[in-house]
Design an enzyme around this catalytic site. Structure first.
Site, PDB file in Angstrom:
ATOM      1  N   HIS A  99      47.024  34.695 -33.748  1.00 29.73           N
ATOM      2  CA  HIS A  99      46.035  33.974 -34.601  1.00 29.73           C
ATOM      3  C   HIS A  99      46.991  32.674 -35.292  1.00 29.73           C
ATOM      4  O   HIS A  99      47.172  33.112 -36.451  1.00 29.73           O
ATOM      5  CB  HIS A  99      45.527  34.704 -35.502  1.00 29.73           C
ATOM      6  CG  HIS A  99      44.360  33.939 -36.475  1.00 29.73           C
ATOM      7  ND1 HIS A  99      43.531  33.028 -35.983  1.00 29.73           N
ATOM      8  CD2 HIS A  99      43.967  33.728 -37.899  1.00 29.73           C
ATOM      9  CE1 HIS A  99      42.883  32.482 -37.091  1.00 29.73           C
ATOM     10  NE2 HIS A  99      43.320  32.956 -38.006  1.00 29.73           N
ATOM     11  N   GLY A 122      40.850  40.841 -52.752  1.00 28.24           N
ATOM     12  CA  GLY A 122      41.056  39.205 -52.808  1.00 28.24           C
ATOM     13  C   GLY A 122      39.486  38.782 -52.721  1.00 28.24           C
ATOM     14  O   GLY A 122      38.753  38.604 -51.671  1.00 28.24           O
TER      15      GLY A 122
END
Length: 313
Positions: free
Chosen positions: A185, A16
């Site tokens: 998170h 990515g």
């Protein structure tokens, strides 16, 4: 007597190459943290251009890095793979809800994880991709790697945001603040104030005297990404720094304690909780002495993550 010196080649893969992936790659290349770097992205023109741009920088850098592009087979002997894939804009996610990214990222991660497995990779996976706790679980499930070898950056970034907010209130360096944000998170994470120390004292002892609003700081850490997103529509430098720090701790077998997303048996899920990290991934899990309120928040956050993991299956 002749002593043979065996050179150890360090190798990292980044999957990515969007805003986050390229920030990770730039830090690694500029600082010479690896010898070989494998860059993978669906956009072949973009990742090829990034590689060429980095190669153009080599003559003006202190270190040399060998770059390989879009070759999953090259990941077989990598020490670490960093997953930075994912794409979502602020217009698609006005509330900065990381789970808005799950439908898109879940499909990509399953495909990527299968390719990682096929490559024969047996190193450490570091996931940045959101929602990171669910994605970390998916990587472990599909690759079949040991749970201690699949780690998410988790609240390493949220803890840094808390440290930054506390430090600004006291006019000190954020590295002088210790303590953790725990859980997801995401929106259910929280600052465990019982773990936070500053100026060599528990923060609750000095908060009133120094004019610190702990509720406000907790909210700033929890939703800190929102301010960055509103300004530039993505976040990258903070989480890239967290991922690179984590990668270096693994490469150097540093045995550092960091609040990362790791599988906690007592909660039955990946979530952020401090652990000792080294060459073998999660080397030891800590057991904090949390307050009853903090334990309640952590269980609630774990339950939320487990619900989302079930929805992702």
């Amino acid at each position: 007597m002749t002593v043979e010196v065996v050179a150890v080649t360090r190798k990292i893969g980044i999957i990515g190459m969007g805003h986050v992936g390229q920030a990770v790659a730039q830090q690694i290349i500029t600082n010479g943290y690896t010898d070989d770097l494998v860059l993978i992205d669906q956009n072949e023109a973009k990742v090829g251009a990034d590689a060429l741009d980095f190669e153009d920088a080599m003559a003006n850098l202190t270190y040399h890095t060998n770059i390989v592009v879009n070759d999953y087979a090259a990941l077989k002997d990598a020490d670490i793979i960093i997953s930075a894939l994912g794409k979502i804009s602020l217009s698609d996610n006005p509330n900065v809800d990381r789970f808005a990214e799950l439908p898109h990222n879940r499909k990509q991660v399953r495909e990527v994880a299968e390719k990682i497995k096929e490559s024969g990779f047996d190193g450490i996976i570091i996931a940045i991709t959101n929602p990171v706790d669910v994605i970390t679980s998916l990587y472990q499930e599909v690759t079949g790697l040991p749970k201690e070898h699949v780690i998410g950056t988790g609240t390493l970034l949220d803890s840094a945001r808390m440290q930054r907010a506390v430090a600004k209130g006291l006019n000190i360096d954020p590295r002088s603040v210790s303590g953790y944000n725990l859980g997801e998170h995401g929106n259910s994470q929280f600052t465990a104030w019982s773990t936070v120390r500053v100026l060599d004292r528990p923060i609750k002892e000095i908060a009133n005297d120094r004019g610190l609003d702990l509720h406000e700081i907790n909210e700033e850490a929890r939703i800190g990404a929102g301010d960055v997103m509103k300004g530039k529509h993505y976040t990258n430098y903070g989480v890239a720094a967290a991922a690179v720090r984590l990668a270096n701790v693994v490469l150097n077998d540093a045995r550092e304690v960091l609040p990362v997303s790791n599988f906690r048996e007592e909660y039955g899920t990946y979530l952020s909780y401090p652990a000792v990290i080294g060459r073998d991934g999660i080397v030891e899990q800590l057991q904090l002495q949390l307050t009853d309120e903090e334990l309640y928040k952590l269980r609630k956050s774990a339950h939320f993550i487990m619900q989302k993991i079930a929805e992702a299956d």
